[in-house]
Design an enzyme around this catalytic site. Structure first.
Site, PDB file in Angstrom:
ATOM      1  CD1 TRP B 101      16.370  40.775 -31.456  1.00  0.00           C
ATOM      2  CD2 TRP B 101      18.620  41.474 -31.371  1.00  0.00           C
ATOM      3  NE1 TRP B 101      16.837  41.203 -32.657  1.00  0.00           N
ATOM      4  CE2 TRP B 101      18.294  41.664 -32.808  1.00  0.00           C
ATOM      5  CE3 TRP B 101      19.680  41.791 -31.149  1.00  0.00           C
ATOM      6  CZ2 TRP B 101      18.963  41.971 -33.845  1.00  0.00           C
ATOM      7  CZ3 TRP B 101      20.530  42.467 -32.159  1.00  0.00           C
ATOM      8  CH2 TRP B 101      20.296  42.206 -33.440  1.00  0.00           C
ATOM      9  CG  ASP B 171      15.051  45.494 -26.365  1.00  0.00           C
ATOM     10  OD1 ASP B 171      14.647  46.215 -27.061  1.00  0.00           O
ATOM     11  OD2 ASP B 171      16.075  44.902 -26.846  1.00  0.00           O
ATOM     12  CE  LYS B 195      13.582  46.431 -34.104  1.00  0.00           C
ATOM     13  NZ  LYS B 195      13.674  45.534 -35.235  1.00  0.00           N
TER      14      LYS B 195
END
Lengths: 366, 366
Positions: B101, B171, B195
């Site tokens: 990511w 993040d 999530k």
């Protein structure tokens, strides 16, 4: 009391769909997982998404030349994404200015570097109550952008302008699936879901694939080529809004598809327009030739009286009739899931209100 | 059969929240409208949104210097939006490459014109199973970007690198509200909701307001200043995901907040890590010092055996344990709503599996 929700969006959804979502919310297809909890890489999701996409393709008669994307960010996000993806040959974009949302699209396109943005026609002179009549493109453009239905001003292109050789891009947020658009006439169509489809948070893009530059390398979430390559699953898609939209597509097919929806929408809007045209108190603000099928602004011409109408209507279960802040007055938005009974209830309430306010009006109407 | 969903996201939500959504789905707060149908300009929505925002601020102890945005597009959309908004002084961005990511964030930033993108440290040498140790910034950057938890690789910054004078951007998609982040240490934090929070389709951004250039004029959906000015209501927000997130925030407060969540997440992950460290068949792939609290990849080292494990676990109700395609093996993601009983069930299943596959292992462990 029955409540009718005239909101311009988020708006009414079919009650059968809401009931189905409720019934299966704790276990989607016997998975013992809520649809909110299923992975976007699971077979459960893949099947749901592919069905939704196929149903949408069938409902809108999308030709094979066009790809369908399920995205996020609303139509407003497309104000940036469309020019980034389509305006790369001449780098020129033509806009027809038909009111607030086309102006917002124009403003966003102008903020992109290296694009020439021309406004080739505007409804400004008539206060956007009518669409511009003379729409001509003097240059080659990568595309001409039209806001097909103007949610705030209550106008709609009932016929597309003749612009031979130009690619048309249309914002159809307010009447997607409620009016028979000829997808083949467009290079790209986009629409947010919260008016005629389902919950907010889903945006649909239908794009003619050969218009895209396969070599262009844009940031991933703004690049149609990359998004198409991953079939709208480049990152986690908005699973729940897609699920709800898929149920609405199945409901629409059962109802008889878009042709039947258009007939019903015409029945509802005709009923209200007729009342407005026959009223001495209320009047529709949009020009007759350009009237929207789904968003009907109207006014008494008296601000205080408009406010009183909205208040009393709300008390009677006719909700969200207040006009957009930009134009004032009232607005009735009646999309696919909005029932004829709601249009009838509004018309009856208007008649009663008119008689109360000006009994003489009613007499003179005899 | 009880089903435990180890998905990396969309993931399990608190069952009480799912039940509440179900119960009130057809009429939100006695409005006779579904929450999916209420206008984003209504008082009903405004109250719901303000409560969610205030609850999030309280849960994360967001200082007054920072603003909270509720957006769309996922963390991936922020890979573009963050550099557009924050990289305008030096126009230099430093990234720490800790896996998939962060690499995606780097790639998207590099596609923007006029930004200098430096990778100042990388976990490449150790196959991203550990975080880089020497993180130094040799220049002044507009910010240094860290993927705080690496969902795929199962690593996590348990301590922030010392980077005096630099602005940190993090993040925190995988452990927002599950781990006590010190928001004050960051210029900006972002996270997708699917999530640790709720349904996919919502992205949270927490940004120190004085880092923003009030004069910068970006396309509206990409401009934090414009989005803050309209309090995340510039266009129609994703009402349903925001509503669900708001209910999760209230649930979290009732559970004892983030400190309590972190304790519970530690209990769950410790149980699994301990099993992995004591096993002769399975091993955790991430370096001990950098282990994630929420995403635990592991393997037997034998591809066929890994596949057999995933298949048999699924049959036993332990779902979505297949590792990400990039790393293979298995992965257990256990976020806030994931119960301790699920971690215990997995550990017990692993023990049984190990004994079946290699009975001698169990004997030698005596």
């Amino acid at each position: 009391m029955v409540v009718y929700n005239f909101s311009a969006g988020p708006a009414m959804m079919p009650s059968e769909v809401v009931e189905q979502i409720k019934a299966e919310l704790t276990s989607y297809k016997a998975s013992q997982m809520s649809v909110m909890e299923i992975s976007h890489r699971s077979d459960l999701y893949a099947q749901m998404f592919q069905e939704a996409k196929a149903d949408l393709r069938e409902l809108l008669a999308v030709p094979k030349t066009h790809r369908i994307l399920f995205l996020q960010g609303g139509a407003s996000m497309q104000f940036t994404t469309v020019p980034l993806n389509l305006a790369y040959k001449t780098k020129r974009i033509a806009f027809v200015d038909t009111g607030h949302w086309s102006q917002t699209a124009i403003a966003d396109a102008k903020l992109l570097p290296d694009k020439e943005v021309d406004v080739i026609a505007s409804g400004h002179e008539n206060g956007y109550t009518a669409l511009p009549t003379k729409i001509k493109a003097q240059k080659d453009y990568d595309y001409v952008h039209l806001t097909i239905n103007n949610t705030i001003e209550g106008t709609m292109f009932q016929k597309l302008p003749e612009l031979a050789g130009q690619t048309l891009v249309g914002d159809i947020s307010s009447n997607i699936l409620g009016y028979q658009h000829n997808v083949d006439k467009y290079g790209l169509l986009y629409a947010s879901a919260q008016k005629n489809i389902g919950p907010a948070g889903l945006t649909l893009v239908i794009v003619k694939e050969d218009l895209l530059d396969q070599e262009q390398d844009l940031p991933s979430m703004l690049d149609y080529v990359k998004l198409i390559k991953e079939d709208s699953n480049l990152n986690t898609p908005p699973v729940f809004p897609i699920y709800a939209a898929g149920l609405v597509f199945k409901w629409l097919k059962k109802q008889g598809g878009v042709a039947q929806m258009q007939r019903q929408n015409e029945e509802k809007s005709n009923l209200l327009y007729e009342q407005l045209d026959n009223s001495k108190l209320f009047k529709a603000t949009a020009a007759k030739a350009d009237r929207s099928l789904t968003n009907i602004p109207f006014t008494t011409g008296d601000k205080a009286l408009d406010e009183r109408f909205v208040t009393e209507a709300t008390q009677a279960g006719l909700c969200n009739l207040k006009g957009h802040a930009l134009v004032g007055g009232m607005r009735a938005s009646m999309y696919n899931a909005f029932p004829y009974a709601g249009a009838k209830a509004l018309v009856e309430f208007m008649q009663k209100f008119e008689q109360q306010v000006h009994p003489s009006f009613a007499v003179s109407a005899l």
